[in-house]
Design a protein around this motif. Sequence first.
Motif, PDB file in Angstrom:
ATOM      1  N   THR A   1     -33.907 -22.141  23.092  1.00  0.00           N
ATOM      2  CA  THR A   1     -35.082 -21.548  23.726  1.00  0.00           C
ATOM      3  C   THR A   1     -36.294 -22.052  22.957  1.00  0.00           C
TER       4      THR A   1
ATOM      5  N   GLU B   1     -44.292 -13.151  23.513  1.00  0.00           N
ATOM      6  CA  GLU B   1     -44.313 -14.574  23.868  1.00  0.00           C
ATOM      7  C   GLU B   1     -43.281 -14.868  24.954  1.00  0.00           C
ATOM      8  N   GLU B   2     -43.642 -15.728  25.881  1.00  0.00           N
ATOM      9  CA  GLU B   2     -42.714 -16.183  26.914  1.00  0.00           C
ATOM     10  C   GLU B   2     -42.228 -17.590  26.558  1.00  0.00           C
ATOM     11  N   PRO B   3     -40.935 -17.850  26.719  1.00  0.00           N
ATOM     12  CA  PRO B   3     -40.442 -19.201  26.404  1.00  0.00           C
ATOM     13  C   PRO B   3     -41.013 -20.235  27.363  1.00  0.00           C
TER      14      PRO B   3
ATOM     15  N   ARG C   1     -35.549 -22.619  18.960  1.00  0.00           N
ATOM     16  CA  ARG C   1     -34.634 -21.531  18.602  1.00  0.00           C
ATOM     17  C   ARG C   1     -33.231 -21.840  19.098  1.00  0.00           C
TER      18      ARG C   1
ATOM     19  N   TYR D   1     -40.453 -22.010  22.267  1.00  0.00           N
ATOM     20  CA  TYR D   1     -41.676 -21.219  22.362  1.00  0.00           C
ATOM     21  C   TYR D   1     -42.846 -22.038  21.829  1.00  0.00           C
ATOM     22  N   GLU D   2     -44.013 -21.670  22.271  1.00  0.00           N
ATOM     23  CA  GLU D   2     -45.247 -22.272  21.762  1.00  0.00           C
ATOM     24  C   GLU D   2     -46.031 -21.206  21.017  1.00  0.00           C
ATOM     25  N   LEU D   3     -46.308 -21.452  19.746  1.00  0.00           N
ATOM     26  CA  LEU D   3     -47.071 -20.521  18.927  1.00  0.00           C
ATOM     27  C   LEU D   3     -48.404 -21.152  18.554  1.00  0.00           C
TER      28      LEU D   3
ATOM     29  N   LYS E   1     -35.796 -22.914  28.389  1.00  0.00           N
ATOM     30  CA  LYS E   1     -34.592 -22.228  27.945  1.00  0.00           C
ATOM     31  C   LYS E   1     -33.378 -22.808  28.626  1.00  0.00           C
TER      32      LYS E   1
ATOM     33  N   PHE F   1     -41.632 -13.775  18.257  1.00  0.00           N
ATOM     34  CA  PHE F   1     -41.545 -13.924  19.712  1.00  0.00           C
ATOM     35  C   PHE F   1     -42.069 -12.704  20.467  1.00  0.00           C
TER      36      PHE F   1
END
Length: 771
Positions: A572, A562-564, A543, A574-576, A567, A559
């Motif tokens: 930033t 979700e926690e980054p 992001r 993230y894992e999805l 960053k 998000f």
Amino acid sequence: MIVKNKINGTIWMLLIMVLLIGWRHHQWLASPTQQYMGDTYDGFRTLMAVTYHAKHDSTYVYYHGMNYPYGDRFSFCDSQPIFSNTVKFISEHIVDISDYAPLVLHVAMLLSLLFCGLLLYWLFRKLKLPDWYSIPIAVGITFLSPQLDRFEGHYGLAYTFVIPLCLYLLYLFEEKRHWQYSLYMSISLLACSQIHMYLFALALFTVSLYFVFRIVFDWKRPSFLWYGGHWLFQCLLPFVLLEIWMYFYDFVDDRPKYPYGFKAYIAHWQTVFFNSKTMLGKWIHQEFPTRPTLTSEGLVWIGSAALLLLVKEVFRLPINWLRGQGLKAYQDPNFRFLLYCLAAALLLLVASFGIPFFWKPFEGAEMHIGPLRQFRSLGRFAWSFYYIINIVVFYLLWQQCRQYQGWRRLLPILPLFALMGYEAVNFSNSEIPRNYSIPEKRETFRAADYPWLQQIDFDRYQAILPIPYFHIGSENTWLSAGGKVVHRNLWTTVQTGLPSMGVFMTRTSLSQTLNQLEMLAEPYRTPKMLADLPNEKPILVQRSNKEYKDKWYKYDHLFYGEEPIYKDELFTFYELSIDRFREWPLQRQRNSWEELQAGEWHQQQELLSADSLPNFVYQSFDELSAERSYRGGAFTAIGNQANLLFEGPIPQQDKESRYVCSIWAFAQEDLHLKQWLHIRELDAEGKQIKKKDFEMSKYIRSVDDGWVLIDIPFWLESSDSRLRVTIDNYSLYGRKFYVDELQIRRQDARLFKRVGEEFVRNNRWFATIKD
């Protein structure tokens, strides 16, 4: 002696071209491994794609750096396969030079200038023009070429030698009349297709039309079968081979058939004959503005010297024919050769103007010309005219001046040479491209400034999802990310080997496009693309913080909760997990069902509302019959007209409230997604208060089996006005398209509906949850 003179002239030509190329690109040549020519989105995309291809792709045909998990044929990102695959082969079998792939492309572009000048010089020598005359003209034509502005980014179109090569090979073919030159032409056309398909098309049409006029003008002279056979070998054979290759290596059957630009990316007589940077050109462009609006594809200026000579020949031609001199000139084989070339160039020039497709009887005819519709940038076909008209008029000038002796011969020539040189430096379209440091030298790209390259375990992930998301190339939607999102994301793919889910290519599959958009859309259905993923590894979200601030509302659902994992100021991450994409739609269905069960609702028309008074507009269109519908009936619209969806006031209308116009649109067929919604606010007397036009593909909220949900927010100017909502799709001309389930509601509204085994929340349809 002639051979010796030609060798000496070639040496002089080489020396002059090398010096001028060195002068023009001296800044880049001073540190070629540290700079890129140009930094446009297209250019940077190409350089990153060829580098990724050389480093990470497993085949020479397919590119997997974007459009994950599908990838696409490598040629669909302006990648010049003939050069980039050479880099890949050397890197895999000899020595790794993949990091120098951008350098190879830039060097090839500069060499094309050198070859362009040499080929023009050799052609002039074949036409029996002296060296002192041929060399300045060849240099001038090369450095006035409209293709030089492609050095800024459209690298695959920057190869100026293509048309001169075709003309030179045609002359050799006419001179030697041997099959080996047809073989050379066939190989050359195939090679052009592996640089850029437009170069192939330009060369193919130029050579083919030459053969047409060669036969038509000299019907009794040549053997129709003999020339027809050579055309088959020179033009049809490479075309058939290319079609066979594409058939076996193209696994997509729903590429867009009608790419944008056929009537926009055209040339104009104003820009072909007059440059807007000159005094006369400014006046011409002011008094005769281009229609449609000028694009870079229309900049094909032939130069003032060529224009002056052309005007002279136009007035001189009828006089010569009345004197019988025209017939005499026709006996000269060089004149006849140039006449056939000029006829081909004039026809291509007419086509580059978009003729006859702008004439009313031919309106919409471009929808029925098959594969030719793919060459949507018609203005580029004027490039042939640029080269050929300059060659012809300077050849005729010499034929007229050769009868004079001494200094009198130079009187008309030297001023034209000076004019060409002056314009090449000051007024041409070929401004020297700006140079930019390679990413590793920039503060926002350097690996040293990207600690996440070392802190993130990229082997854990299967792809990178850029946010804001970009998807450019399907010809049905255009999602740009802004800023340097594309640059940074593609650079990251090169550094990590992880492919991007973003798309910046051409002719991208429509079904793949809808699958990509469904993954990004708000949770609604289980995304179809999950079945196409090769594994269950999570997706890494990259992001861009600055650009995300302006588009957060499109992606914030990704998000939620979700926690980054990393960053900094730029990004930033993230894992999805893949399971999240499966769970989100189910969770949203449960939440919506619980809200319906727990709330107190008021029956308003067909809907249940949290408000006691009706304050929305709803049209299901169930009373209408249509070939396609999302639920029940649907509204059938006609492409080239304004189709009225609603007119009237909104109940309990309030200008202090923000409203949403929500509608389902069919998008499974090419061009159907290119709809525009128009909202007009009118006063009591019907006078327009406010108007807003919305490109619907920019407002996609959900995707469901070929249909897309469009939510368009808008504000009102008055509480006493009425709305007029229309929809059109002029890309479809008179063909039908379909929309369904129209709602106009306040943004904070909650509207429900129960229909059989389904229930609806704010135009989203879910299956009923049974206890």
